[in-house]
Design an enzyme around this catalytic site. Structure first.
Site, short mmCIF file in Angstrom:
data_model
loop_
_atom_site.label_atom_id
_atom_site.label_comp_id
_atom_site.label_asym_id
_atom_site.label_seq_id
_atom_site.Cartn_x
_atom_site.Cartn_y
_atom_site.Cartn_z
N TYR A 13 0.28 -1.45 0.36
CA TYR A 13 -0.39 -0.54 0.05
C TYR A 13 0.97 1.24 0.01
CZ TYR A 13 -3.94 -2.98 1.12
OH TYR A 13 -4.75 -3.83 0.92
N ASP A 15 2.91 3.25 -1.92
CA ASP A 15 3.63 3.63 -2.79
C ASP A 15 2.21 5.04 -3.02
OD1 ASP A 15 5.71 2.98 -3.51
OD2 ASP A 15 4.74 1.27 -4.31
N TYR A 171 5.45 -7.47 7.53
CA TYR A 171 5.49 -8.75 6.41
C TYR A 171 5.54 -9.76 7.43
CZ TYR A 171 6.72 -3.95 3.86
OH TYR A 171 6.99 -2.83 3.95
N GLN A 232 -6.83 5.81 6.10
CA GLN A 232 -5.22 5.65 6.17
C GLN A 232 -5.79 6.73 7.39
OE1 GLN A 232 -3.97 8.13 2.89
NE2 GLN A 232 -2.28 6.75 3.06
N ARG A 248 5.82 -1.12 9.60
CA ARG A 248 5.85 -1.64 8.33
C ARG A 248 6.43 -0.25 6.77
NH1 ARG A 248 1.91 -5.57 4.77
NH2 ARG A 248 1.01 -3.73 3.47
N GLU A 250 7.50 2.49 4.33
CA GLU A 250 8.29 3.88 4.57
C GLU A 250 6.72 5.00 4.91
OE1 GLU A 250 8.79 2.72 1.25
OE2 GLU A 250 10.84 2.30 1.66
N ASP A 251 5.82 5.06 4.88
CA ASP A 251 4.48 5.78 5.22
C ASP A 251 4.32 5.27 6.60
OD1 ASP A 251 2.66 7.66 4.40
OD2 ASP A 251 1.36 6.33 4.43
N SER A 252 4.06 4.51 7.18
CA SER A 252 3.88 3.74 8.79
C SER A 252 5.07 4.05 9.00
CB SER A 252 3.84 2.43 8.84
OG SER A 252 4.33 0.87 7.53
O1 TRH Z 1 2.13 -0.98 2.34
P1 TRH Z 1 3.90 -1.14 2.47
O2 TRH Z 1 4.49 -2.26 2.90
O3 TRH Z 1 4.45 -0.60 1.95
C1 TRH Z 1 5.72 -0.49 0.89
C2 TRH Z 1 6.56 0.16 1.20
O4 TRH Z 1 6.69 1.74 0.97
C3 TRH Z 1 7.74 0.42 0.16
O5 TRH Z 1 9.14 1.31 -0.34
C4 TRH Z 1 7.16 0.18 -1.33
O6 TRH Z 1 8.03 -0.48 -2.08
C5 TRH Z 1 6.45 -1.68 -0.93
O7 TRH Z 1 5.32 -1.01 -0.51
C6 TRH Z 1 6.04 -1.94 -2.79
O8 TRH Z 1 4.01 0.10 3.80
P2 TRH Z 1 3.66 1.20 3.92
O9 TRH Z 1 5.03 2.82 3.41
O10 TRH Z 1 3.60 2.33 5.60
O11 TRH Z 1 2.43 1.70 3.62
C7 TRH Z 1 1.47 1.64 4.19
C8 TRH Z 1 -0.21 2.42 3.91
O12 TRH Z 1 -1.55 1.46 3.91
C9 TRH Z 1 0.67 3.90 4.97
O13 TRH Z 1 -0.15 4.33 4.35
C10 TRH Z 1 -1.37 3.65 5.29
C11 TRH Z 1 -1.82 3.02 5.17
N1 TRH Z 1 -2.89 1.63 5.49
C12 TRH Z 1 -4.15 2.58 5.80
O14 TRH Z 1 -4.36 2.97 5.22
N2 TRH Z 1 -4.61 1.51 6.70
C13 TRH Z 1 -4.43 0.27 7.64
O15 TRH Z 1 -5.56 -0.54 7.97
C14 TRH Z 1 -2.90 -0.01 7.72
C15 TRH Z 1 -2.37 -1.05 7.77
C16 TRH Z 1 -2.36 0.93 6.51
#
Ligand code: TRH
Length: 357
Positions: A13, A15, A171, A232, A248, A250-252
């Site tokens: 999620y 990107d 993950y 979000q 996990r 970069e965003d979280s």
């Molecule tokens: O989902 P991610 O593992 O994203 C990753 C990384 O960004 C990585 O750099 C990228 O290349 C790869 O995906 C493909 O973790 P991240 O970055 O924390 O993003 C999660 C997003 O999901 C964040 O914007 C928060 C959102 N989220 C919700 O909106 N609702 C939810 O219930 C949860 C658990 C997360």
């Protein structure tokens, strides 16, 4: 300013998540934004219905020319090395739009040197744009509302519910088991909110369960609640209300740092363990920013984060004693994070300067 953001969803999620937060912030600051994404289903899973309006439109990645040309964007953001569609490339060349190559977040030192440099290979006015953890980078997506929400949550006592509330967004990670063993020794019971998808699959594998969204499982002092994905905004709310956040990507991690509560980061794994260097760079950045007094505690946190990512051993024995120190450094880390530039503001300022030239 009319801004088009292009984003492709590789996996997970993050990107779409970062692109959405950027779009929302640019809109708040007065820009007209179109977010062109190749997976609108993922985008709409984490967006709120009110995100989409006249100032922020969600479009398919290959939106038709007649839509993109009315009006044409003065700034185009290519998020995370995505290849811009042909129509977008044609319009950029006709209108001499500014193109920003928004990269992944990293605390590595070299980011400061590359942020804002021309990237002239494809377009006359193309630039690298790096988010980051210092004032010499583009900064972070830190909207004022989150700052207020986090400060209000911090004013409440820890463990207000009678147990330690933990959010779990990971993950596949066998190291979660080591953390569970540590938490079993705590004087305070722990309740995990385990998000659907990889985090829930991980817990089910580690504990030999078949937990479904909506169900709970109690084992001694530990309780696990399986939670469906939320928007979000709701996720931010979970982070603010928790006592410990396991995040996990970069965003979280940015959101968890903003919230100012203890957190562990399972960094997105890359080949040759590149991600481990990035994890250490983040802790090094905080050591530099917070100064000598915080170095011993930040070093302990670094060891804990490395162990959580499968590097090094779990040295921690007394979780409760460490947790009090952890709460203090989390707040100091939050103060530093709040001193950084807002990425959306940096972006608008950067573009205004380039347009004046
Ligand atoms: O989902 P991610 O593992 O994203 C990753 C990384 O960004 C990585 O750099 C990228 O290349 C790869 O995906 C493909 O973790 P991240 O970055 O924390 O993003 C999660 C997003 O999901 C964040 O914007 C928060 C959102 N989220 C919700 O909106 N609702 C939810 O219930 C949860 C658990 C997360």
């Amino acid at each position: 300013m009319n801004i088009d953001i292009y984003c492709t969803v590789i996996d997970n999620y993050g990107d779409a998540g970062v692109s959405l937060r950027l779009a929302r912030e640019l809109k708040r600051l007065g820009a007209k934004v179109r977010l062109c994404c190749d997976d609108l289903t993922v985008l709409r899973t984490i967006a709120l219905p009110e995100d989409e309006d006249a100032a922020l439109r969600f479009l398919p990645f290959d939106a038709p020319r007649e839509v993109l040309a009315s009006p044409s964007a003065s700034v185009v953001v290519a998020a995370f090395a995505c290849h811009l569609p042909t129509t977008a490339v044609q319009l950029i060349n006709v209108h001499h739009s500014i193109v920003l190559y928004l990269d992944y977040l990293s605390a590595e030192k070299w980011v400061e040197d590359f942020h804002g440099l021309p990237a002239p290979a494809e377009f006359a006015r193309g630039f690298y744009f790096y988010p980051g953890f210092t004032a010499k980078t583009g900064g972070l997506l830190l909207e004022p509302q989150l700052k207020q929400q986090a400060k209000a949550a911090l004013a409440l006592p820890y463990f207000a519910s009678g147990s330690r509330q933990v959010t779990l967004f990971s993950y596949h990670n066998p190291q979660v088991l080591s953390l569970l063993k540590l938490l079993e020794t705590s004087a305070i019971p722990t309740t995990f909110t385990v998000f659907a998808g990889k985090p829930l699959a991980n817990i089910n594998t580690l504990l030999g369960l078949h937990l479904q969204v909506g169900e709970s499982y109690q084992s001694g002092k530990l309780c696990f609640k399986a939670q469906g994905m939320v928007s979000q905004a709701q996720y931010d709310d979970f982070l603010c209300r928790a006592d410990l956040n396991l995040v996990r990507g970069e965003d979280s991690i940015v959101r968890a740092l903003c919230v100012g509560k203890p957190c562990l980061w399972q960094i997105y794994p890359q080949s040759d363990d590149i991600h481990i260097g990035k994890l250490q760079a983040l802790l090094t950045c905080f050591k530099r920013a917070l100064g000598e007094n915080y170095v011993p505690a930040l070093t302990r946190l670094e060891h804990l984060m490395l162990a959580y990512n499968g590097h090094g051993s779990w040295e921690l024995t007394n979780f409760d004693a460490w947790e009090q120190t952890w709460q203090k450094i989390a707040q100091a880390m939050q103060n530093y994070i709040f001193s950084l530039p807002n990425l959306a503001e940096s972006m608008l300022f950067f573009c205004q300067q380039k347009q004046e030239k």
